[in-house]
Design a protein around this motif. Structure first.
Motif, PDB file in Angstrom:
ATOM      1  N   ALA A   1       0.839  -1.207   0.000  1.00  0.00           N
ATOM      2  CA  ALA A   1       0.000   0.000   0.000  1.00  0.00           C
ATOM      3  C   ALA A   1       0.871   1.252   0.000  1.00  0.00           C
TER       4      ALA A   1
ATOM      5  N   ALA B   1       1.110   4.145  -2.958  1.00  0.00           N
ATOM      6  CA  ALA B   1       0.926   5.569  -2.650  1.00  0.00           C
ATOM      7  C   ALA B   1       2.091   6.395  -3.176  1.00  0.00           C
TER       8      ALA B   1
ATOM      9  N   VAL C   1      -8.893  -2.440   5.326  1.00  0.00           N
ATOM     10  CA  VAL C   1      -8.256  -1.753   4.199  1.00  0.00           C
ATOM     11  C   VAL C   1      -7.105  -0.898   4.719  1.00  0.00           C
TER      12      VAL C   1
ATOM     13  N   THR D   1      -4.834   2.259   4.530  1.00  0.00           N
ATOM     14  CA  THR D   1      -4.861   3.612   4.000  1.00  0.00           C
ATOM     15  C   THR D   1      -3.510   4.261   4.271  1.00  0.00           C
TER      16      THR D   1
ATOM     17  N   SER E   1      -1.369   7.974   4.505  1.00  0.00           N
ATOM     18  CA  SER E   1      -1.391   9.433   4.603  1.00  0.00           C
ATOM     19  C   SER E   1       0.034   9.924   4.832  1.00  0.00           C
TER      20      SER E   1
END
Length: 130
Positions: free
Chosen positions: A94, A98, A119, A121, A123
């Motif tokens: 992931a 990104a 899931v 995520t 940032s």
């Protein structure tokens, strides 16, 4: 600083560098640098001296160290919810996905990978803040 190069912390799988290399990045595990069991301050100094981006799930420790000692660094990838091998793989993938859409590099940036409702995520946060 040059292209993103990852060093994987010793508390994560030695398989993660292969995932990064498959995605086109240079990557090594702490073990490959001869730093296994050397302690976080020694690992951190080598990472800073050689402009590596650290990948770790030991995030509390390293955020504090980077804030105190690293006004400029090549970045952090913090796998906040990656404990088992499958979670580590998924979280790191992931993060790599990104990176493909982020502009620029990770200089003075922490990439946070979190798990919510099954899931991952991702940032970003400027680190150290300020």
């Amino acid at each position: 600083m040059a292209a993103i190069r990852f060093v994987i912390d010793e508390n994560l799988s030695v398989e993660l560098p292969d995932i990064a290399r498959d995605a086109g990045f240079e990557a090594l595990h702490v073990n490959h640098l001869g730093l296994r069991t050397r302690g976080d301050p020694i690992i951190m100094q080598r990472i800073l001296d050689e402009d590596w981006t650290l990948v770790t799930n030991n995030w509390r420790e390293f955020l504090a160290r980077y804030q105190a000692k690293a006004p400029v660094h090549a970045g952090l990838v913090l796998l906040l919810a990656a404990n088992g091998l499958d979670e580590q793989r998924a979280a790191f993938r992931a993060a790599l996905r990104a990176l493909a859409v982020l502009p620029g590099d990770l200089v003075n940036t922490a990439l946070l990978v979190e798990l919510a409702d099954g899931v991952f995520t991702v940032s970003t946060r400027t680190w150290p803040p300020g």
